[in-house]
Design a protein around this motif. Structure first.
Motif, PDB file in Angstrom:
ATOM      1  N   MET A  27       1.211 -28.649   9.683  1.00  0.00           N
ATOM      2  CA  MET A  27      -0.202 -28.362   9.940  1.00  0.00           C
ATOM      3  C   MET A  27      -0.560 -26.944   9.504  1.00  0.00           C
ATOM      4  O   MET A  27      -1.617 -26.711   8.917  1.00  0.00           O
ATOM      5  N   GLU A  28       0.307 -26.001   9.787  1.00  0.00           N
ATOM      6  CA  GLU A  28       0.020 -24.592   9.496  1.00  0.00           C
ATOM      7  C   GLU A  28      -0.195 -24.326   8.010  1.00  0.00           C
ATOM      8  O   GLU A  28      -1.089 -23.569   7.634  1.00  0.00           O
ATOM      9  N   THR A  29       0.590 -24.951   7.147  1.00  0.00           N
ATOM     10  CA  THR A  29       0.484 -24.675   5.707  1.00  0.00           C
ATOM     11  C   THR A  29      -0.431 -25.646   4.971  1.00  0.00           C
ATOM     12  O   THR A  29      -1.128 -25.253   4.045  1.00  0.00           O
ATOM     13  N   VAL A  30      -0.447 -26.916   5.391  1.00  0.00           N
ATOM     14  CA  VAL A  30      -1.243 -27.917   4.677  1.00  0.00           C
ATOM     15  C   VAL A  30      -2.697 -27.910   5.130  1.00  0.00           C
ATOM     16  O   VAL A  30      -3.600 -28.126   4.326  1.00  0.00           O
ATOM     17  N   SER A  31      -2.936 -27.642   6.407  1.00  0.00           N
ATOM     18  CA  SER A  31      -4.290 -27.643   6.968  1.00  0.00           C
ATOM     19  C   SER A  31      -4.531 -26.350   7.754  1.00  0.00           C
ATOM     20  O   SER A  31      -4.740 -26.367   8.972  1.00  0.00           O
ATOM     21  N   PRO A  32      -4.519 -25.202   7.042  1.00  0.00           N
ATOM     22  CA  PRO A  32      -4.596 -23.917   7.745  1.00  0.00           C
ATOM     23  C   PRO A  32      -5.892 -23.686   8.524  1.00  0.00           C
ATOM     24  O   PRO A  32      -5.868 -23.026   9.568  1.00  0.00           O
ATOM     25  N   VAL A  33      -7.002 -24.226   8.063  1.00  0.00           N
ATOM     26  CA  VAL A  33      -8.263 -24.030   8.780  1.00  0.00           C
ATOM     27  C   VAL A  33      -8.197 -24.739  10.133  1.00  0.00           C
ATOM     28  O   VAL A  33      -8.544 -24.162  11.173  1.00  0.00           O
TER      29      VAL A  33
END
Length: 139
Positions: free
Chosen positions: A73-79
């Motif tokens: 989640m942190e890198t693929v969907s940072p927003v």
């Protein structure tokens, strides 16, 4: 009639049945849901309801001591990750508690959902918009 924001009877009932460390998952529309786990399907169409709206509402009802997310989640969907983390920090501040944040790979996360009391499926289309909320105690 209930005073809290959560009026969905199945979710409210599921939370009322949870004990210490029991988990409930909130999932995007693509997460596979194991057959043996209770599915509460809220998805209406793309984005409705959103992961964050569902999370916000459940957090008003459930005392949480740990959250489990896929590290992706942190890198693929940072927003989304930033919104999620801000919400967790807000809950910590408002309730004067520390919530443990556990990050696991996505495959491990999917396996962990098998232990959840239930999975609430949203209309979210953001990759890795999934969390397992582990119940704390109110005393």
């Amino acid at each position: 009639m209930k005073k809290t924001a959560l009026i969905h009877s199945e979710i409210s009932y599921m939370i009322s049945q949870m004990g210490h460390t029991d988990g409930i998952a909130i999932a995007d529309s693509g997460l596979p849901i194991p057959k043996e786990v209770k599915r509460i399907d809220l998805a209406l169409k793309k984005g409705i309801p959103s992961f964050m709206d569902t999370l916000d509402t459940i957090l008003e009802e459930l005392k949480v001591e740990e959250v489990v997310i896929a590290q992706e989640m942190e890198t693929v969907s940072p927003v989304l990750y930033e919104k999620f983390m801000r919400k967790i920090y807000e809950v910590e501040e408002n309730e004067n508690i520390k919530i443990k944040i556990t990050k696991v790979d996505h495959e491990t996360f999917k396996n962990m959902t098998k232990e959840s009391k239930g999975i609430v499926r949203t209309g979210e289309h953001t990759p890795y918009a999934n969390v397992i909320l582990k119940s704390g105690v109110v005393f």
